[in-house]
Design a protein around this motif. Structure first.
Motif, PDB file in Angstrom:
ATOM      1  N   UNK A 228       0.833  -1.202   0.000  1.00 32.77           N
ATOM      2  CA  UNK A 228       0.000   0.000   0.000  1.00 32.77           C
ATOM      3  C   UNK A 228       0.870   1.257   0.000  1.00 32.77           C
ATOM      4  N   UNK A 229       1.902   1.295   0.833  1.00 28.90           N
ATOM      5  CA  UNK A 229       2.771   2.480   0.871  1.00 28.90           C
ATOM      6  C   UNK A 229       3.465   2.684  -0.474  1.00 28.90           C
ATOM      7  N   UNK A 230       3.825   1.591  -1.115  1.00 25.10           N
ATOM      8  CA  UNK A 230       4.462   1.697  -2.431  1.00 25.10           C
ATOM      9  C   UNK A 230       3.469   2.221  -3.465  1.00 25.10           C
ATOM     10  N   UNK A 231       2.232   1.761  -3.379  1.00 25.81           N
ATOM     11  CA  UNK A 231       1.194   2.188  -4.325  1.00 25.81           C
ATOM     12  C   UNK A 231       0.987   3.698  -4.272  1.00 25.81           C
ATOM     13  N   UNK A 232       1.052   4.268  -3.085  1.00 26.07           N
ATOM     14  CA  UNK A 232       0.801   5.695  -2.925  1.00 26.07           C
ATOM     15  C   UNK A 232       2.083   6.517  -2.820  1.00 26.07           C
ATOM     16  N   UNK A 233       3.214   5.871  -2.974  1.00 29.29           N
ATOM     17  CA  UNK A 233       4.483   6.592  -2.970  1.00 29.29           C
ATOM     18  C   UNK A 233       4.835   7.200  -1.626  1.00 29.29           C
ATOM     19  N   UNK A 234       4.431   6.542  -0.555  1.00 28.48           N
ATOM     20  CA  UNK A 234       4.680   7.062   0.792  1.00 28.48           C
ATOM     21  C   UNK A 234       5.882   6.367   1.417  1.00 28.48           C
TER      22      UNK A 234
END
Length: 731
Positions: free
Chosen positions: A684-690
């Motif tokens: 999820x963090x990778x998906x949103x670039x966080x």
């Protein structure tokens, strides 16, 4: 000529104002007319210094039903239900008479809500004081002001049966001569049953309802458009006196009148009383109006037209009724034991005609007074102090130990629990409060459609002092982030822009920059500004307050039962930091309490990163990857973790560079992740670039371990819940 000059001075009107008034009237005004111009063209009512900078605020979205320009903003929250909300200041009255000033501030904002046809369901407040800890008379005074303000807010809201479910508190020496009391309220209504402040339809009756008019509050709007000095104590007669029990009756009567569809429009008699309500209602509808002032219900003997037009007695409404419905309105008011009288009618043209026992005592054009007040383009100048503050590099001093800094911040008033304040407010009345006063956003269940509304309020005035534009942007972002960590979607905001004297070019520069910051952040984050308030002249003698653009935001969660909280859930779960920690200390608590300074500048806020963080939090909470969450606020990561620990009685073990523990970079949140969901979380963090950083894990032991230093939760709780009480109750 001497009499005219004295009159102009008493009414805070300039010679240029007088020339413009004479030009509009084609003659010199009489005393009643001069008083009306004074009130309507005051800073408080006309926004003459601020209006040019309020243009361009983002005010539209598919969920916005009504933006700025009415008594309150309105947003669609689904199922044919709307939320109606606004925030306003009552700073000057609360400094002069804290109990009455704060109480009537609450009463005024509640009337703004139910004037729109909505039943108020919750309130918040933002209150700021000077040096409470000062051992001399200054500290004694501000502790007195604090106790009066809190009791005023609590008594009025509690008597009305409306829960106060959150708020914000801070202290700075810049508020020593001018405290801030900002009140927010939100109400619920059916979308098709919203009412507006308009008086239209030739011949429709104008009806007065509520309390009788007295001499209390005379000159309140003008007083709020001036600075404080050594003579300010003499202004006590300009502070209104409130009666929450009468307001409760007024609320129920108004809602009954709305339900029977008996009126065209309605307006609260707030600042400038009958003057502002009548002129604004007629002005919005391009109508004329005739009022018979001798018919106004009066509380005192020998009152005159000047006093009746400018009194700010509380708990009063002005209605434009449908012709033929007068009798029913009078019956409803009689049922609720309220004064009610037909005092006028809507007329053709653009003229306000005031009669006193059938003789004209004032005759004025409406639109130039209500809609076209003078607009000032005051000089702006970059503040001189910025030449000293912005070039200072601010970092973590190597001589400061982790234990020393943590204890210093944990013992500060900003961090200490404000339970002493919140316990005086009834937060559970009406039975719809899911969460209140626990930090981050409060949560309210809306029984009409089952959704939850998340409410947040905040602003860091130190950041706004160092960089007004970036500080205002961060205030918007922080309020949205507090809603996002609950798993809710931020929808819209209201603001209360508290600044010093507009006659100071440096203050007007601060105001201009703060407005630009709000515009930029609200537009990018898609949280339109639907209502607001400006409060200027917040200064005493030569001290201006820090620029304080208070923000209150409303968000929505479809199922309030699924809202996230900040309590640790399970031993062994991992703790992660979401967002990049950029080691920022400008305007931080560390700088204030450990370095005793206010220096540095703020890096531009990455609004894209902020927006992505909200989306990441929402997705993580929806998929149950995230099991607790809290935004990183004052004091940084170390203080945030300690707060999470004392909420849950579970400890944690963290390993991080000392400077990173106390940095106050924006766009950060701490989340708890089960060990078996870490891969899902990373996806999820990778998906949103966080960017995410592993911090440590949750312990069953009752201590918070930061690197090699342990702090017992029992000791943390003791300090957290008792320090503020000791200060507040100190005589």
């Amino acid at each position: 000529m001497q009499d005219i000059q004295q009159s102009l001075k008493a009414h805070k009107l300039t010679q240029q104002d007088f020339k413009q008034i004479c030009s509009l009237l084609g003659r010199e005004p009489n005393l009643v007319e001069l008083g009306i111009f004074s009130a309507m063209w005051s800073e408080h009512c006309s926004y003459k210094s601020s209006r040019i900078y309020l243009k361009g605020f983002p005010t539209k979205a598919e969920w916005v039903v009504q933006g700025p320009g009415e008594n309150a903003g309105v947003i669609d929250i689904g199922g044919g239900i709307v939320a109606v909300f606004k925030m306003e200041s009552h700073n000057h009255p609360s400094f002069i008479e804290p109990y009455a000033g704060a109480a009537t501030g609450v009463g005024g904002i509640l009337r703004d809500i139910f004037t729109m046809g909505a039943r108020p369901v919750a309130s918040l407040n933002s209150i700021r004081f000077g040096d409470l800890c000062n051992k001399n008379t200054l500290g004694t005074k501000h502790r007195y002001l604090l106790r009066g303000v809190v009791k005023g807010i609590g008594d009025y809201g509690n008597c009305m049966g409306i829960p106060t479910i959150g708020g914000e508190f801070s202290t700075e020496s810049c508020y020593n001569g001018n405290i801030l009391v900002n009140a927010f309220s939100i109400g619920i209504a059916k979308k098709e049953e919203i009412f507006y402040g308009r008086a239209e339809g030739i011949g429709n009756p104008v009806i007065y309802m509520g309390s009788k008019t007295g001499r209390d509050g005379l000159g309140g709007a003008v007083m709020s458009s001036d600075s404080f000095n050594e003579h300010s104590a003499s202004l006590r007669p300009t502070v209104q006196l409130g009666d929450p029990f009468t307001e409760k009756l007024l609320l129920e009567a108004c809602l009954e009148i709305f339900k029977e569809n008996l009126i065209i429009g309605i307006q609260d008699m707030g600042a400038a009383g009958l003057t502002s309500s009548s002129f604004e209602m007629a002005g919005r509808a391009n109508s004329g109006m005739r009022l018979h002032l001798d018919r106004v219900p009066m509380r005192e003997n020998n009152m005159n037209p000047y006093e009746l037009m400018l009194s700010e007695s509380q708990e009063r409404m002005l209605l434009c009724a449908k012709k033929g419905c007068e009798k029913r309105i009078l019956e409803i008011c009689q049922k609720w034991e309220l004064d009610c009288a037909i005092i006028g009618e809507v007329c053709e043209g653009d003229t306000m005609e005031l009669l006193w026992y059938d003789e004209v005592c004032a005759k004025l054009p409406i639109s130039p007074i209500s809609e076209n007040a003078p607009i000032l383009q005051r000089p702006v100048k970059i503040p001189q102090y910025l030449s000293q503050t912005t070039h200072k590099q601010v970092g973590f001093h190597p001589s400061h130990s982790l234990e020393e800094v943590f204890k210093t911040l944990w013992n500060s008033l900003e961090i200490s629990s404000k339970q002493w304040i919140y316990e005086q407010y009834d937060s559970s009345v009406q039975g719809n409060t899911y969460r209140s006063n626990e930090g981050d956003a409060s949560l309210l269940r809306i029984k009409e459609n089952g959704v939850g509304l998340a409410l947040s309020i905040g602003c860091n005035p130190r950041l706004c002092y160092l960089n007004p534009k970036e500080g205002a942007k961060r205030a918007v972002a922080k309020c949205g982030r507090e809603i996002a960590v609950l798993g809710a979607k931020p929808l819209a905001l209201t603001d209360c822009l508290n600044f010093g004297s507009p006659e100071n070019p440096e203050v007007m520069w601060q105001f201009k920059e703060s407005c630009e910051g709000i515009k930029e952040a609200a537009a990018f984050l898609q949280t339109p500004v639907v209502s607001g308030n400006v409060s200027l002249y917040n200064r005493s003698d030569d001290m201006e307050i820090f620029p304080t653009p208070s923000i209150a935001m409303v968000g929505i969660i479809q199922n309030p039962n699924e809202a996230m909280d900040a309590k640790f859930k399970k031993v062994g779960n991992a703790l992660y930091l979401l967002g990049k920690n950029k080691l920022e200390f400008s305007g931080s608590l560390y700088q204030k309490y450990c370095l005793n300074e206010l220096m540095g500048d703020l890096d531009p806020l990455d609004l894209k990163a902020e927006q992505q963080l909200w989306k990441c939090l929402y997705q993580g909470i929806q998929t149950h990857c995230i099991q607790s969450a809290k935004e990183v606020g004052s004091g940084g990561i170390a203080i945030t973790l300690a707060k999470m620990a004392i909420l849950s009685e579970l400890g944690c073990k963290i390993q991080l560079d000392v400077a990173e523990l106390f940095s106050e970079s924006p766009s950060l949140a701490i989340v708890e992740i089960p060990q078996d969901r870490i891969q899902d979380f990373e996806r999820i963090t990778k998906e949103y670039g966080i960017h995410s950083t592993y911090l440590g894990y949750i312990l069953k032991e009752s201590y918070v371990q930061l690197n090699d230093i342990r702090f017992k939760i029992k000791d943390l709780r003791q300090t957290f819940y008792h320090h503020f009480v000791e200060i507040a109750q100190k005589l």
